[in-house]
Design an enzyme around this catalytic site. Sequence first.
Site, PDB file in Angstrom:
ATOM      1  CB  SER A   1      -0.950   0.002   1.187  1.00 39.77           C
ATOM      2  OG  SER A   1      -0.233  -0.094   2.394  1.00 39.77           O
TER       3      SER A   1
ATOM      4  CG  HIS B   1      -3.461  -0.928  -2.372  1.00 30.64           C
ATOM      5  ND1 HIS B   1      -3.999   0.345  -2.403  1.00 30.64           N
ATOM      6  CD2 HIS B   1      -3.249  -1.216  -1.063  1.00 30.64           C
ATOM      7  CE1 HIS B   1      -4.072   0.803  -1.169  1.00 30.64           C
ATOM      8  NE2 HIS B   1      -3.629  -0.117  -0.340  1.00 30.64           N
TER       9      HIS B   1
ATOM     10  CE  LYS C   1      -7.566   0.967   0.618  1.00 31.25           C
ATOM     11  NZ  LYS C   1      -6.823   0.144   1.544  1.00 31.25           N
TER      12      LYS C   1
END
Length: 400
Positions: free
Chosen positions: A188, A216, A247
């Site tokens: 991250s 991610h 995300k």
Amino acid sequence: MSEFERELQSRLASIRAQGLYRELRRVHSSQGPRIEIGGKTLLNFSSNDYLGLSNHPVLKEAAIKAVEKFGAGIGASRLICGSLAPHHDLEESLTRFKGTEAALSFSSGYAAAIGTICALLGKDDIIVVDKLVHACIVDAARLCGAKIRIFAHNDLNELEDILKWAAGKSRITHHALRTLIVTESVFSMDGDHAPLREILALKEKYGAWLMVDEAHATGLYGPNRRGLAEHLGVSDGIEIQMGTLGKALGASGGCICGSRALVDLLINRARSFIFSTAPVPAAAAAATAAVNLVQSEEGRALSDKLWVRVQELQSALGFRPSALPSAIIPLILGEESAAVAAAARLREQGLFVPAIRYPTVARGAARLRVTLTATHTLENVKALSLALRQFDHRPSAIGD
Ligand SMILES: *Cc1c(COP(=O)(O)O)cnc(C)c1O
């Protein structure tokens, strides 16, 4: 002043003295390439909304419809009367998306990590984590009570030494200790990748289990945008695939994908799932729409566009283009105060790039963490690269 207040003031003073004080900023706009903070519109290079889905009309429509049909709130946990159709729809979509037997959604990625690791491990077990894993995994490792072993970032030799030691310990105690390896697929704060193929080979060699946090990577990598494990062709060997819905998927929540037995065990044992009010219907419905969208042609086009922007920025900054890109581009400045000053300077110039400091990253490795999204334009990237030239930085401390 009460003794309680005096104590807190002294702790706050110490945080300030170390250059580590943080405060909230009120944002007056939705997420996007531009955000409005303190009456100023800034070009935003800080969001993990990598595909721009948080404002996508399809997600918004799904959320609105879910509110109209199921209401704004839930009023109960999943196991009482809060397991609504939108949660089941989401879990069925996630199961198809990831190609696993089953999936379970949580109120956040943080809750997914804590609930899952504590459901699987106890004090007789061993948890082996990469040095740079996210705080939610560190916290889960501490809370579950297992012995914690940390290997240097992406260091396969050290990982193997630990796995050997763990296997030896099982022999001495005459009962098989469970060993769980946990890593992120895309890290991250550094944006680099874990060598998942090699980690998988090691976990098989030593009979460990593997959990991969794709926070991610979900929505971004692989022919169906399932994540880095799909891109590397290793999904089937990973016992526990973790992701967040907040995300690239542009909604909110966390998820675990794996076998039916894993999900059934979590429904029975994951305390962050059992003892918490279910996620609101709007979040589940938006996440379902996102899971379907990332697999479509539009999803492919959005992720392709993101990688074009990443490549443009890397080449403008004179960085070596990565064979395997990521949307996270750190510029290491070192001193905490240097990173904070650089971020403040950029804000004055109309650019929002967050300074990341201890305890999120190691002391002395403070950085500007740039994130790009598919909604940025080439002009946005040019403005950023021009502004970043004023700082003396190095690409990620650890390379990729
Ligand atoms: C953001 C993040 C999480 C937590 O997910 P949330 O849904 O935000 O709680 C977990 N792991 C990593 C690597 C993350 O970056």
